[in-house]
Design a protein around this motif. Structure first.
Motif, PDB file in Angstrom:
ATOM      1  N   VAL A   1       0.882  -1.172   0.000  1.00 47.09           N
ATOM      2  CA  VAL A   1       0.000   0.000   0.000  1.00 47.09           C
ATOM      3  C   VAL A   1       0.919   1.221   0.000  1.00 47.09           C
ATOM      4  O   VAL A   1       1.789   1.334   0.864  1.00 47.09           O
ATOM      5  CB  VAL A   1      -0.904  -0.002   1.260  1.00 47.09           C
ATOM      6  N   ILE A   2       0.738   2.097  -0.958  1.00 48.32           N
ATOM      7  CA  ILE A   2       1.681   3.217  -1.092  1.00 48.32           C
ATOM      8  C   ILE A   2       1.157   4.475  -0.412  1.00 48.32           C
ATOM      9  O   ILE A   2       0.000   4.857  -0.589  1.00 48.32           O
ATOM     10  CB  ILE A   2       1.956   3.507  -2.580  1.00 48.32           C
ATOM     11  N   ASP A   3       2.039   5.076   0.361  1.00 42.52           N
ATOM     12  CA  ASP A   3       1.750   6.362   0.998  1.00 42.52           C
ATOM     13  C   ASP A   3       2.232   7.442   0.021  1.00 42.52           C
ATOM     14  O   ASP A   3       3.424   7.731  -0.068  1.00 42.52           O
ATOM     15  CB  ASP A   3       2.515   6.416   2.328  1.00 42.52           C
TER      16      ASP A   3
ATOM     17  N   VAL B   1      13.246  -1.639   0.074  1.00 42.26           N
ATOM     18  CA  VAL B   1      14.066  -0.958  -0.935  1.00 42.26           C
ATOM     19  C   VAL B   1      13.547   0.465  -1.200  1.00 42.26           C
ATOM     20  O   VAL B   1      14.209   1.240  -1.872  1.00 42.26           O
ATOM     21  CB  VAL B   1      14.157  -1.724  -2.272  1.00 42.26           C
ATOM     22  N   CYS B   2      12.384   0.784  -0.676  1.00 43.83           N
ATOM     23  CA  CYS B   2      11.854   2.141  -0.906  1.00 43.83           C
ATOM     24  C   CYS B   2      12.659   3.152  -0.070  1.00 43.83           C
ATOM     25  O   CYS B   2      12.676   3.075   1.153  1.00 43.83           O
ATOM     26  CB  CYS B   2      10.379   2.207  -0.519  1.00 43.83           C
ATOM     27  N   PRO B   3      13.316   4.091  -0.737  1.00 44.32           N
ATOM     28  CA  PRO B   3      14.160   5.027   0.020  1.00 44.32           C
ATOM     29  C   PRO B   3      13.358   5.997   0.889  1.00 44.32           C
ATOM     30  O   PRO B   3      13.926   6.661   1.754  1.00 44.32           O
ATOM     31  CB  PRO B   3      14.924   5.785  -1.075  1.00 44.32           C
TER      32      PRO B   3
ATOM     33  N   LYS C   1       2.291   7.662 -12.556  1.00 42.24           N
ATOM     34  CA  LYS C   1       2.613   7.424 -11.150  1.00 42.24           C
ATOM     35  C   LYS C   1       2.702   5.939 -10.869  1.00 42.24           C
ATOM     36  O   LYS C   1       1.974   5.136 -11.452  1.00 42.24           O
ATOM     37  CB  LYS C   1       1.518   8.011 -10.255  1.00 42.24           C
ATOM     38  N   ILE C   2       3.566   5.617  -9.916  1.00 45.40           N
ATOM     39  CA  ILE C   2       3.662   4.226  -9.485  1.00 45.40           C
ATOM     40  C   ILE C   2       2.290   3.788  -8.972  1.00 45.40           C
ATOM     41  O   ILE C   2       1.574   4.564  -8.313  1.00 45.40           O
ATOM     42  CB  ILE C   2       4.743   4.075  -8.388  1.00 45.40           C
ATOM     43  N   ASP C   3       1.929   2.541  -9.280  1.00 46.08           N
ATOM     44  CA  ASP C   3       0.585   2.074  -8.948  1.00 46.08           C
ATOM     45  C   ASP C   3       0.657   0.578  -8.617  1.00 46.08           C
ATOM     46  O   ASP C   3       1.389  -0.161  -9.279  1.00 46.08           O
ATOM     47  CB  ASP C   3      -0.315   2.307 -10.175  1.00 46.08           C
TER      48      ASP C   3
ATOM     49  N   ALA D   1      10.499   5.100   2.673  1.00 44.33           N
ATOM     50  CA  ALA D   1       9.615   4.365   3.594  1.00 44.33           C
ATOM     51  C   ALA D   1       8.148   4.625   3.263  1.00 44.33           C
ATOM     52  O   ALA D   1       7.318   4.847   4.137  1.00 44.33           O
ATOM     53  CB  ALA D   1       9.911   4.740   5.049  1.00 44.33           C
ATOM     54  N   ALA D   2       7.864   4.600   1.953  1.00 43.73           N
ATOM     55  CA  ALA D   2       6.508   4.932   1.499  1.00 43.73           C
ATOM     56  C   ALA D   2       5.646   3.700   1.269  1.00 43.73           C
ATOM     57  O   ALA D   2       4.469   3.823   0.960  1.00 43.73           O
ATOM     58  CB  ALA D   2       6.589   5.744   0.204  1.00 43.73           C
ATOM     59  N   ILE D   3       6.230   2.512   1.410  1.00 44.07           N
ATOM     60  CA  ILE D   3       5.455   1.297   1.123  1.00 44.07           C
ATOM     61  C   ILE D   3       5.073   0.601   2.424  1.00 44.07           C
ATOM     62  O   ILE D   3       5.925   0.309   3.251  1.00 44.07           O
ATOM     63  CB  ILE D   3       6.257   0.326   0.225  1.00 44.07           C
ATOM     64  N   MET D   4       3.779   0.369   2.559  1.00 36.72           N
ATOM     65  CA  MET D   4       3.281  -0.302   3.775  1.00 36.72           C
ATOM     66  C   MET D   4       2.703  -1.671   3.428  1.00 36.72           C
ATOM     67  O   MET D   4       2.194  -1.869   2.315  1.00 36.72           O
ATOM     68  CB  MET D   4       2.149   0.518   4.399  1.00 36.72           C
TER      69      MET D   4
ATOM     70  N   ASN E   1       8.042   8.786  -6.450  1.00 34.49           N
ATOM     71  CA  ASN E   1       7.884   8.215  -7.794  1.00 34.49           C
ATOM     72  C   ASN E   1       9.221   7.773  -8.402  1.00 34.49           C
ATOM     73  O   ASN E   1       9.394   7.856  -9.624  1.00 34.49           O
ATOM     74  CB  ASN E   1       7.198   9.243  -8.707  1.00 34.49           C
ATOM     75  N   CYS E   2      10.119   7.307  -7.563  1.00 30.49           N
ATOM     76  CA  CYS E   2      11.451   6.942  -8.079  1.00 30.49           C
ATOM     77  C   CYS E   2      11.440   5.618  -8.832  1.00 30.49           C
ATOM     78  O   CYS E   2      12.371   5.309  -9.567  1.00 30.49           O
ATOM     79  CB  CYS E   2      12.462   6.874  -6.937  1.00 30.49           C
ATOM     80  N   MET E   3      10.407   4.796  -8.628  1.00 33.71           N
ATOM     81  CA  MET E   3      10.217   3.525  -9.333  1.00 33.71           C
ATOM     82  C   MET E   3      11.171   2.408  -8.902  1.00 33.71           C
ATOM     83  O   MET E   3      11.264   1.397  -9.580  1.00 33.71           O
ATOM     84  CB  MET E   3      10.320   3.709 -10.863  1.00 33.71           C
ATOM     85  N   GLN E   4      11.866   2.583  -7.804  1.00 34.59           N
ATOM     86  CA  GLN E   4      12.749   1.498  -7.333  1.00 34.59           C
ATOM     87  C   GLN E   4      11.936   0.234  -7.058  1.00 34.59           C
ATOM     88  O   GLN E   4      12.393  -0.866  -7.329  1.00 34.59           O
ATOM     89  CB  GLN E   4      13.451   1.910  -6.032  1.00 34.59           C
ATOM     90  N   CYS E   5      10.733   0.424  -6.493  1.00 30.90           N
ATOM     91  CA  CYS E   5       9.916  -0.737  -6.149  1.00 30.90           C
ATOM     92  C   CYS E   5       9.523  -1.511  -7.406  1.00 30.90           C
ATOM     93  O   CYS E   5       9.573  -2.736  -7.446  1.00 30.90           O
ATOM     94  CB  CYS E   5       8.666  -0.313  -5.377  1.00 30.90           C
ATOM     95  N   LEU E   6       9.164  -0.766  -8.434  1.00 28.99           N
ATOM     96  CA  LEU E   6       8.747  -1.399  -9.680  1.00 28.99           C
ATOM     97  C   LEU E   6       9.916  -2.162 -10.308  1.00 28.99           C
ATOM     98  O   LEU E   6       9.763  -3.280 -10.791  1.00 28.99           O
ATOM     99  CB  LEU E   6       8.217  -0.318 -10.634  1.00 28.99           C
TER     100      LEU E   6
END
Ligand code: SF4
Ligand code: SF4
Lengths: 111, 267
Positions: free
Chosen positions: B89-91, B135-137, B116-118, B139-142, B97-102
């Motif tokens: 879940v993205i905060d 890996v999210c720099p 936007k990342i989705d 801490a935006a991913i929950m 929007n760096c896309m590292q997660c993708l």
């Protein structure tokens, strides 16, 4: 002024909310006689982008008993049904004791 | 027994008045919620409508369940396998929007929508694996069902963003190219499978090789053992390298320019 709506999340698919907290909150809510909404698991609804979330998100001032407010806010958003920042209060059953949650939900009207 | 529609649609039950005592109320509510239905507790019965089942608190749970099943029409004889709702879940207040997660996710959970990342394929996510949140720099991913903060949605403190456990630089992980490392290990594991009779030994070897990754990112063993094929990983590695190269070229002249197409993200 109309009383805020109440939404309770049963977090059924993982054991992250203590069972005793859920039972105590749900029991006292149902005993209060006040109208409220209860859902099985907000995460699961958000994953399915369940259209029922729209009705839950779109009801003006609301008190939500679930988990961390940041998680709940962005779960609704991710499902496509953002909740308003104004008038929505999320009470965290992962951290707070049942008494605190119930008084936050029912305020002075608790029976 | 739970009564879901075959298409997974849940029903809403509206419970209203009735002279049930507190424990009966609680029992009915809990049973319906654990069956997977939403419940509205109303002071008075609403007008009947197509998408709800009306019931009174003083009716037995069995009676209410029978009504729900009648409404649904068909009951799934073999309920779909249990899926713990586990997905990122993205905060967006934090996401840059760096896309590292993708780039990192090997299971195509992420996509891009309106630049936007989705999160697009929730059910592809591997249960109990919070690796992409690490890996999210920002801490935006929950993962709301994760045990610890801030991944579970707890407040992000400055030290969470700085902490090594939270911030894993993909490019330095495993001493260089993560995907190349995974590929090598995957190839090694494959070779071992074909040359060794003792498969459990090969599995152990693969586990050992990936221990560092598991430790740093809290990846469960089951996920490590179900990584995509070597070919898939290789393809992602190729895209990630292309993306990094394009980024490098671009960064000199258009430092802050945001990508405009999916292709720009190298996906
Ligand atoms: S929103 Fe929170 S309380 Fe509700 S199901 Fe998800 S993790 Fe559990
Ligand atoms: S890694 Fe974090 S900051 Fe970057 S796009 Fe993904 S969620 Fe956003």
């Amino acid at each position: 002024m109309t009383a805020p709506r109440i939404l309770y999340c049963h977090c059924a698919y993982a054991k992250v909310v203590p069972e005793e907290t859920k039972q105590e909150v749900l029991g006292r809510l149902s005993a209060s006689g006040l109208p409220f909404e209860a859902v099985t698991d907000l995460c699961e609804m958000a994953a399915r982008k369940d259209p029922a979330l729209e009705r839950l998100a779109d009801g003006g001032p609301t008190k939500i008993a679930a988990c961390f407010p940041r998680a709940v806010k962005w779960l609704f958003f991710g499902a496509g049904f953002p909740i308003s920042d104004d008038g929505v209060e999320v009470l965290n059953m992962r951290e707070a004791p049942a008494d605190e949650i119930v008084s936050g939900l029912l305020g002075e009207v608790e029976v | 027994m739970s009564a879901h529609r075959l298409d997974g649609t849940r029903i809403r039950v509206v419970l209203h008045d009735g002279d049930a005592d507190t424990s009966q109320r609680l029992e009915t509510l809990t049973a319906l919620l654990e069956d997977g239905h939403s419940v509205t507790c109303a002071a008075a019965p609403p007008d009947p409508s197509d998408d709800v089942v009306l019931a009174r608190f003083d009716e037995s749970t069995a009676t209410i369940r029978a009504r729900v099943e009648q409404k649904i029409g068909r009951v799934d004889p073999e309920p779909s396998p249990f899926w713990k709702p586990w997905f990122p879940v993205i905060d967006y207040d934090r996401c840059t929007n760096c896309m590292q997660c993708l780039t990192f996710c090997l299971f195509d959970v992420y996509g891009v929508k309106e630049e936007k990342i989705d999160v697009q394929n929730e059910s592809n996510c591997k249960t109990d694996c919070p690796a992409c949140s690490r890996v999210c720099p920002e801490a935006a991913i929950m993962f709301p069902k994760y045990k610890k903060g801030p991944i579970n949605g707890d407040v992000v403190r400055p030290e969470d963003v700085q902490s090594e456990a939270m911030k894993v630089d993909i490019s330095t992980l495993l001493g260089g190219d993560l995907y190349a490392a995974l590929r090598t290990r995957s190839d090694e594991a494959r070779k071992r499978f074909s040359t060794e009779r003792d498969e459990s030994k090969a599995l152990l070897e693969r586990k050992r090789c990936l221990k560092k990754l598991k430790k740093q990112l809290d990846i469960p063993d089951e996920v490590l053992m179900t990584l995509p094929s070597a070919g898939d990983i290789e393809e992602r590695a190729r895209r990630a390298r292309e993306k990094a190269k394009r980024r490098g070229e671009r960064s000199q002249s258009v430092k802050d320019k945001k990508p405009t197409t999916e292709d720009d993200w190298g996906i």
